[in-house]
Design a protein around this motif. Structure first.
Motif: not given
Length: 350
Positions: A120-127
């Motif tokens: 999966n691909v995460d975009v944004g503010q993240q850990v």
């Protein structure tokens, strides 16, 4: 949050007179949370008393079958301000005030696109993927506080449980033997994703091996690099190893960091034993050098902690009463005495 509750309260209400048969239908979402209150006593560096350690509110849902969203807040955070003092005419005058971005209550705010069941691909503010314990949610940590290199904020940025704005690829490969988290971010967590004072981006990765022949064992490492001027340059390097089954957890981690001219290094070893599903006994040895080039005051001195204690799960795994006794020493300085203090915590997740 009040806006969300208001929207939910009107989810089935009729619209205005133009079409009294229509209703507003909100897409389904989940609401989760975590509250952690602890009491500290006997620590010469902190006043005795209660503290609201965490008050997390987490919302997540689906935009489409492949696109997910999540937003979370920590209402226990106190907004911090940094000020610039001194002018040509008045050395006590405040010239400017700015918000310390790491103290904002916004935690995660990201979209996740599911490429496949294995990616999966995460975009944004993240850990940021800094080590094992630094990537875990606080309810999963065996001790009241995280290890020092992940919790300490007295010098530069803590080396775990920190966030920034960027994009990452996460998943499993080689029949789930290899777990990976690789991303590019504005910074290494310096400003919690809100500003970017360095044109160079931060590249951060964590890889963990889960051998098929030893399903309770894992070993991995973390690396990070951000270029720029000598004062802006950032590096991270960490290792991790863990054995965990129904009754026992054995874990060790190291983490080194370069933040400009500041060099830091920490490591810990932890053991936990669960004789009963409701009881967990814990011990941890923690070594943390705030600044490898200085030994003058508490904020740059080498520190050791020995933690012993336990957890009692009051009402299943989501409600926990924890007790830790901590022996803390700064062997290379005399300004901070050795001490033994107590941490008690009561937490619940839903």
């Amino acid at each position: 949050m009040p806006a969300v509750l208001l929207a939910v309260s009107f989810a089935g209400a009729p619209l205005a007179a133009q079409d009294s048969t229509r209703t507003i239908t909100l897409p389904p979402f989940e609401l989760h949370g975590f509250v952690d209150i602890y009491y500290r006593a006997g620590d010469p560096l902190n006043k005795d008393g209660f503290r609201l350690r965490k008050a997390d509110v987490k919302l997540n849902g689906s935009v489409s079958p492949r696109l997910k969203w999540r937003v979370s807040f920590d209402a226990a955070k106190n907004l911090g301000l940094t000020s610039t003092v001194g002018t040509r005419t008045d050395s006590s005058a405040v010239e400017a005030v700015a918000v310390d971005q790491k103290t904002r209550i916004l935690q995660d705010a990201a979209l996740t696109y599911i490429v496949s069941p294995m990616m999966n691909v995460d975009v944004g503010q993240q850990v940021l993927p800094y080590g094992l314990e630094g990537s875990e949610a606080l309810p999963a940590v065996e001790t009241v506080e995280r290890t020092n290199f992940a919790a300490d904020k007295s010098r530069a940025v803590n080396l775990g449980d920190t966030r920034d704005l960027g994009a990452s690829v996460n998943g499993r490969a080689l029949t789930q033997v290899v777990e990976y988290h690789v991303g590019v971010y504005n910074e290494t967590g310096d400003d919690q994703g809100t500003t970017d004072g360095n044109d160079q981006k931060a590249f951060i990765g964590r890889v963990v091996l889960h051998p098929s022949f030893a399903p309770d064992f894992e070993i991995g490492g973390t690396g990070a690099y951000e270029g720029g001027s000598p004062l802006q340059h950032r590096e991270r390097g960490g290792t991790e190893i863990q054995y965990k089954d129904k009754s026992v957890t054995l874990r060790g981690e190291t983490m080194s960091a370069r933040d400009g001219l500041l060099h830091r290094f920490g490591w810990y070893s932890l053991g936990a034993y669960r004789p009963d599903p409701r009881i967990e006994l814990v011990a941890r040895y923690d070594s943390w050098d705030h600044d490898r080039t200085h030994e003058s005051v508490q904020s740059d001195a080498f520190e050791r902690q020995i933690v012993v204690g336990g957890n009692y799960y009051v009402d299943g795994p989501r409600t926990k009463l924890a007790l830790n006794i901590i022996r803390q020493t700064f062997p290379n300085i005399s300004s901070v005495p050795a001490s033994t203090f107590l941490l008690m915590a009561f937490s619940g997740a839903w």
